[in-house]
Design a protein around this motif. Sequence first.
Motif, PDB file in Angstrom:
ATOM      1  N   ASP A  82       0.840  -1.197   0.000  1.00 51.26           N
ATOM      2  CA  ASP A  82       0.000   0.000   0.000  1.00 51.26           C
ATOM      3  C   ASP A  82       0.874   1.245   0.000  1.00 51.26           C
ATOM      4  OD1 ASP A  82      -2.390  -1.420   0.053  1.00 51.26           O
ATOM      5  OD2 ASP A  82      -2.387  -1.560   2.238  1.00 51.26           O
ATOM      6  N   SER A  83       0.483   2.213  -0.820  1.00 52.92           N
ATOM      7  CA  SER A  83       1.244   3.455  -0.903  1.00 52.92           C
ATOM      8  C   SER A  83       0.880   4.384   0.247  1.00 52.92           C
ATOM      9  CB  SER A  83       0.958   4.159  -2.238  1.00 52.92           C
ATOM     10  OG  SER A  83       1.579   5.424  -2.282  1.00 52.92           O
ATOM     11  N   LYS A  84       1.836   5.201   0.634  1.00 53.95           N
ATOM     12  CA  LYS A  84       1.614   6.223   1.666  1.00 53.95           C
ATOM     13  C   LYS A  84       1.391   7.595   1.036  1.00 53.95           C
ATOM     14  CE  LYS A  84       4.446   3.762   5.081  1.00 53.95           C
ATOM     15  NZ  LYS A  84       5.632   3.837   5.979  1.00 53.95           N
ATOM     16  N   ALA A  85       1.018   7.600  -0.226  1.00 53.40           N
ATOM     17  CA  ALA A  85       0.821   8.855  -0.943  1.00 53.40           C
ATOM     18  C   ALA A  85      -0.346   9.645  -0.361  1.00 53.40           C
ATOM     19  CB  ALA A  85       0.572   8.579  -2.425  1.00 53.40           C
ATOM     20  N   SER A  86      -0.251  10.946  -0.464  1.00 53.27           N
ATOM     21  CA  SER A  86      -1.334  11.825  -0.018  1.00 53.27           C
ATOM     22  C   SER A  86      -2.198  12.281  -1.192  1.00 53.27           C
ATOM     23  CB  SER A  86      -0.757  13.056   0.696  1.00 53.27           C
ATOM     24  OG  SER A  86       0.140  13.763  -0.152  1.00 53.27           O
ATOM     25  N   SER A  87      -1.721  12.091  -2.408  1.00 56.76           N
ATOM     26  CA  SER A  87      -2.466  12.459  -3.612  1.00 56.76           C
ATOM     27  C   SER A  87      -2.731  11.210  -4.446  1.00 56.76           C
ATOM     28  CB  SER A  87      -1.676  13.482  -4.441  1.00 56.76           C
ATOM     29  OG  SER A  87      -1.449  14.667  -3.701  1.00 56.76           O
ATOM     30  N   TRP A  88      -3.958  11.128  -4.966  1.00 60.49           N
ATOM     31  CA  TRP A  88      -4.363   9.946  -5.728  1.00 60.49           C
ATOM     32  C   TRP A  88      -5.030  10.370  -7.028  1.00 60.49           C
ATOM     33  CZ3 TRP A  88      -3.722   4.901  -3.638  1.00 60.49           C
ATOM     34  CH2 TRP A  88      -3.220   4.888  -2.329  1.00 60.49           C
ATOM     35  N   ILE A  89      -4.965   9.505  -8.035  1.00 60.51           N
ATOM     36  CA  ILE A  89      -5.615   9.739  -9.324  1.00 60.51           C
ATOM     37  C   ILE A  89      -6.781   8.770  -9.452  1.00 60.51           C
ATOM     38  CG2 ILE A  89      -5.342   9.742 -11.827  1.00 60.51           C
ATOM     39  CD1 ILE A  89      -2.365  10.262 -11.395  1.00 60.51           C
ATOM     40  N   ASP A  90      -7.986   9.305  -9.613  1.00 63.00           N
ATOM     41  CA  ASP A  90      -9.167   8.465  -9.777  1.00 63.00           C
ATOM     42  C   ASP A  90      -9.217   7.927 -11.205  1.00 63.00           C
ATOM     43  OD1 ASP A  90      -9.911   8.955  -7.186  1.00 63.00           O
ATOM     44  OD2 ASP A  90     -11.349  10.537  -7.700  1.00 63.00           O
ATOM     45  N   LEU A  91      -9.407   6.615 -11.332  1.00 66.14           N
ATOM     46  CA  LEU A  91      -9.517   5.976 -12.643  1.00 66.14           C
ATOM     47  C   LEU A  91     -10.967   5.550 -12.848  1.00 66.14           C
ATOM     48  CD1 LEU A  91      -8.175   4.845 -15.192  1.00 66.14           C
ATOM     49  CD2 LEU A  91      -7.738   2.735 -13.934  1.00 66.14           C
ATOM     50  N   HIS A  92     -11.588   6.073 -13.909  1.00 61.81           N
ATOM     51  CA  HIS A  92     -13.009   5.833 -14.165  1.00 61.81           C
ATOM     52  C   HIS A  92     -13.199   4.939 -15.384  1.00 61.81           C
ATOM     53  CE1 HIS A  92     -14.434   8.886 -11.262  1.00 61.81           C
ATOM     54  NE2 HIS A  92     -13.343   9.557 -11.623  1.00 61.81           N
ATOM     55  N   ASP A  93     -14.282   4.166 -15.365  1.00 61.19           N
ATOM     56  CA  ASP A  93     -14.700   3.375 -16.512  1.00 61.19           C
ATOM     57  C   ASP A  93     -15.281   4.342 -17.546  1.00 61.19           C
ATOM     58  OD1 ASP A  93     -15.896   1.754 -18.368  1.00 61.19           O
ATOM     59  OD2 ASP A  93     -17.089   0.596 -16.935  1.00 61.19           O
ATOM     60  N   PRO A  94     -14.677   4.466 -18.744  1.00 59.56           N
ATOM     61  CA  PRO A  94     -15.180   5.425 -19.726  1.00 59.56           C
ATOM     62  C   PRO A  94     -16.620   5.163 -20.164  1.00 59.56           C
ATOM     63  CG  PRO A  94     -12.973   4.691 -20.313  1.00 59.56           C
ATOM     64  CD  PRO A  94     -13.444   3.792 -19.210  1.00 59.56           C
ATOM     65  N   ALA A  95     -17.104   3.926 -20.042  1.00 57.72           N
ATOM     66  CA  ALA A  95     -18.457   3.597 -20.492  1.00 57.72           C
ATOM     67  C   ALA A  95     -19.523   4.110 -19.535  1.00 57.72           C
ATOM     68  CB  ALA A  95     -18.598   2.083 -20.666  1.00 57.72           C
ATOM     69  N   THR A  96     -19.206   4.179 -18.241  1.00 56.28           N
ATOM     70  CA  THR A  96     -20.204   4.543 -17.231  1.00 56.28           C
ATOM     71  C   THR A  96     -19.757   5.675 -16.312  1.00 56.28           C
ATOM     72  OG1 THR A  96     -19.340   2.904 -15.661  1.00 56.28           O
ATOM     73  CG2 THR A  96     -21.048   2.165 -17.200  1.00 56.28           C
ATOM     74  N   ASN A  97     -18.478   6.010 -16.362  1.00 56.14           N
ATOM     75  CA  ASN A  97     -17.869   7.003 -15.471  1.00 56.14           C
ATOM     76  C   ASN A  97     -17.831   6.512 -14.026  1.00 56.14           C
ATOM     77  OD1 ASN A  97     -16.469   9.480 -15.566  1.00 56.14           O
ATOM     78  ND2 ASN A  97     -18.174  10.537 -14.583  1.00 56.14           N
ATOM     79  N   ASN A  98     -18.035   5.205 -13.808  1.00 52.52           N
ATOM     80  CA  ASN A  98     -17.920   4.647 -12.465  1.00 52.52           C
ATOM     81  C   ASN A  98     -16.455   4.563 -12.059  1.00 52.52           C
ATOM     82  OD1 ASN A  98     -20.702   4.235 -12.130  1.00 52.52           O
ATOM     83  ND2 ASN A  98     -20.612   2.224 -13.124  1.00 52.52           N
ATOM     84  N   LEU A  99     -16.195   4.731 -10.777  1.00 53.30           N
ATOM     85  CA  LEU A  99     -14.829   4.630 -10.266  1.00 53.30           C
ATOM     86  C   LEU A  99     -14.367   3.179 -10.294  1.00 53.30           C
ATOM     87  CD1 LEU A  99     -12.417   6.089  -8.911  1.00 53.30           C
ATOM     88  CD2 LEU A  99     -13.476   5.570  -6.698  1.00 53.30           C
ATOM     89  N   VAL A 100     -13.188   2.945 -10.883  1.00 55.56           N
ATOM     90  CA  VAL A 100     -12.622   1.598 -10.959  1.00 55.56           C
ATOM     91  C   VAL A 100     -11.574   1.385  -9.877  1.00 55.56           C
ATOM     92  CG1 VAL A 100     -11.302  -0.006 -12.395  1.00 55.56           C
ATOM     93  CG2 VAL A 100     -13.058   1.441 -13.433  1.00 55.56           C
ATOM     94  N   THR A 101     -10.660   2.339  -9.738  1.00 58.60           N
ATOM     95  CA  THR A 101      -9.610   2.248  -8.725  1.00 58.60           C
ATOM     96  C   THR A 101      -9.007   3.633  -8.529  1.00 58.60           C
ATOM     97  OG1 THR A 101      -7.562   1.099  -8.076  1.00 58.60           O
ATOM     98  CG2 THR A 101      -7.794   1.718 -10.380  1.00 58.60           C
ATOM     99  N   ARG A 102      -8.165   3.762  -7.536  1.00 58.08           N
ATOM    100  CA  ARG A 102      -7.428   4.994  -7.288  1.00 58.08           C
ATOM    101  C   ARG A 102      -5.939   4.673  -7.363  1.00 58.08           C
ATOM    102  NH1 ARG A 102      -7.945   6.430  -2.145  1.00 58.08           N
ATOM    103  NH2 ARG A 102      -7.666   8.680  -2.416  1.00 58.08           N
ATOM    104  N   VAL A 103      -5.214   5.436  -8.183  1.00 56.59           N
ATOM    105  CA  VAL A 103      -3.789   5.194  -8.414  1.00 56.59           C
ATOM    106  C   VAL A 103      -2.975   6.207  -7.613  1.00 56.59           C
ATOM    107  CG1 VAL A 103      -1.960   5.035 -10.139  1.00 56.59           C
ATOM    108  CG2 VAL A 103      -4.315   4.361 -10.728  1.00 56.59           C
ATOM    109  N   PRO A 104      -2.011   5.755  -6.825  1.00 53.57           N
ATOM    110  CA  PRO A 104      -1.259   6.698  -5.993  1.00 53.57           C
ATOM    111  C   PRO A 104      -0.243   7.511  -6.782  1.00 53.57           C
ATOM    112  CG  PRO A 104      -0.353   4.495  -5.744  1.00 53.57           C
ATOM    113  CD  PRO A 104      -1.570   4.361  -6.616  1.00 53.57           C
ATOM    114  N   GLN A 105      -0.101   8.758  -6.419  1.00 60.28           N
ATOM    115  CA  GLN A 105       1.032   9.557  -6.887  1.00 60.28           C
ATOM    116  C   GLN A 105       2.145   9.334  -5.866  1.00 60.28           C
ATOM    117  OE1 GLN A 105       0.316  13.536  -8.370  1.00 60.28           O
ATOM    118  NE2 GLN A 105      -1.905  13.204  -8.393  1.00 60.28           N
ATOM    119  N   SER A 106       2.898   8.281  -6.097  1.00 64.36           N
ATOM    120  CA  SER A 106       3.833   7.765  -5.093  1.00 64.36           C
ATOM    121  C   SER A 106       4.808   8.831  -4.613  1.00 64.36           C
ATOM    122  CB  SER A 106       4.599   6.564  -5.666  1.00 64.36           C
ATOM    123  OG  SER A 106       3.710   5.521  -5.978  1.00 64.36           O
TER     124      SER A 106
END
Length: 239
Positions: A82-106
Motif C-alpha cells: 500500500d502506498s503512503k501517498a497523499s495524492s491519488w488519481i481516480d480511474l473511471h470506466d469510460p463507459a459509465t464514469n464509475n470509479l474503478v480504482t485509485r492510483v497513488p502519486q507515489s
Amino acid sequence: MPARQAIFRTASALKIHPSTCLDPKVLPTSPTARRRLHASVSRLQASQVTATAGAPDVYPTSHEQITSPSNTQNFLDNRCIDSKASSWIDLHDPATNNLVTRVPQSTDEELNAAVASGQKAFPAWKATSLLAKQQIMFKFVALIRQHWDRLAASITLEQGKTFADAKGDVLRGLQVAETACGITTQLTGEVLEVSKDMETRNYREPLGVVAAICPFSESYSMIDRFRAPIDHHAQTSQQ
C-alpha cells in the motif's frame, strides 16, 4: 483527462456523441454501432462485481459498478505494498464514469525504495545465465496466454476499448515477449575482422536500473517493449 480521451475515442468508433457516453442509459442508434457494442458486451458478460485485488481468477467482466473499489498498490521487493501517498488519481470506466480504482502519486521515498530494490537485485540478475533468463521469459509468455482474457477485460474497463481491440493490444505485447525469448543469440556479442590483424569485439551488458513512462493508449504492449530484454542493453566496442 486520460479517461475523457478514451471516451472520445470510443464514441468516435461507435458514432455517438461523447457526452452520451457518461449516461449508461443512452445507447447508439446506428445498427453498425449497436453490433459493435453488442460484440464487446457479449464478451464482458454481466457478473457480480466486487473489489478482488490479488485474486488472479476473479476480475470484473462487466461494466457494473464496483461496490468497493480498491486502491492500486505499488509492487516492491516482489510484494504488493500500500502506498503512503497523499495524492491519488481516480480511474473511471469510460463507459459509465464509475470509479474503478485509485492510483497513488507515489512519494519520493517510495520511488527511491523502488530504485534501491532494483539496485539490490541487479548483481544477481546480471550474473544469471542467458538460458536461465530465457526460461523466465518462457514462463512470462505462458502467463500472458493463460490470462489473455483477464488482461483484455482490464483494458476495456479502464480505457474504453472494445474487447476485440483490447485483445489485440495484449497480442502485441505477447509478440514482444515471444521475440525476447529468441533474442539470446543476439545478446552474446560478436567479433568482426575489420582489417588484417585487427578485429572489433562487441559486448552487450545489462544497463542496470531503468525507468519507463508508458502512454496510456498502448499501455500493455508498451510495458512489454520497455520491460523485455530487447532494447535495454549496453554495447561497447574494443579493438
